[in-house]
Design a protein around this motif. Structure first.
Motif, short mmCIF file in Angstrom:
data_model
loop_
_atom_site.label_atom_id
_atom_site.label_comp_id
_atom_site.label_asym_id
_atom_site.label_seq_id
_atom_site.Cartn_x
_atom_site.Cartn_y
_atom_site.Cartn_z
N ALA A 21 0.85 -1.18 0.00
CA ALA A 21 0.00 0.00 0.00
C ALA A 21 0.89 1.24 0.00
CB ALA A 21 -0.91 0.02 1.22
N ALA A 22 0.35 2.33 -0.54
CA ALA A 22 1.10 3.58 -0.58
C ALA A 22 0.12 4.75 -0.57
CB ALA A 22 1.98 3.64 -1.83
N GLY A 23 0.62 5.92 -0.24
CA GLY A 23 -0.19 7.13 -0.28
C GLY A 23 -1.17 7.23 0.86
N ASN A 24 -2.32 7.80 0.59
CA ASN A 24 -3.31 8.06 1.62
C ASN A 24 -3.98 6.81 2.17
OD1 ASN A 24 -2.88 10.80 1.52
ND2 ASN A 24 -4.50 11.17 0.04
N SER A 25 -3.75 5.65 1.54
CA SER A 25 -4.36 4.41 2.03
C SER A 25 -3.55 3.76 3.14
CB SER A 25 -4.54 3.43 0.87
OG SER A 25 -3.27 3.08 0.35
N THR A 26 -2.47 4.40 3.57
CA THR A 26 -1.60 3.79 4.57
C THR A 26 -1.62 4.55 5.89
OG1 THR A 26 0.34 5.09 3.95
CG2 THR A 26 -0.02 3.04 2.78
#
Length: 76
Positions: A21-26
């Motif tokens: 996962a990367a970005g705002n989903s983490t």
């Protein structure tokens, strides 16, 4: 939550193989759980790059070294 290779960490505090996962989903723990506007895109690109390296079998050790240097607790 993710580890230093952008792998999703499960409830058992272990990476889930093949799930990244990367970005705002983490949930990012290296700088605390606060949202910093303007940083999200760079963080997403960085962790996307880390995930790609790890998935290709060539994990980066740069973030681990920085975490150790700073004395920050790590999930990895």
């Amino acid at each position: 939550m993710i580890d230093i290779h952008a792998q999703v960490v499960g409830w058992d505090n272990k990476p889930i193989p093949g799930l990244y996962a990367a970005g705002n989903s983490t949930a990012r723990m290296e700088t605390g759980a606060v949202m910093q506007s303007g940083v999200s895109n760079a963080r997403g690109m960085t962790y996307g790059w880390l995930a790609g390296l790890h998935a290709a079998g060539k994990p980066s050790d740069l973030l681990r070294k920085e975490v150790e240097r700073m004395g920050i607790e790590s999930a990895a």
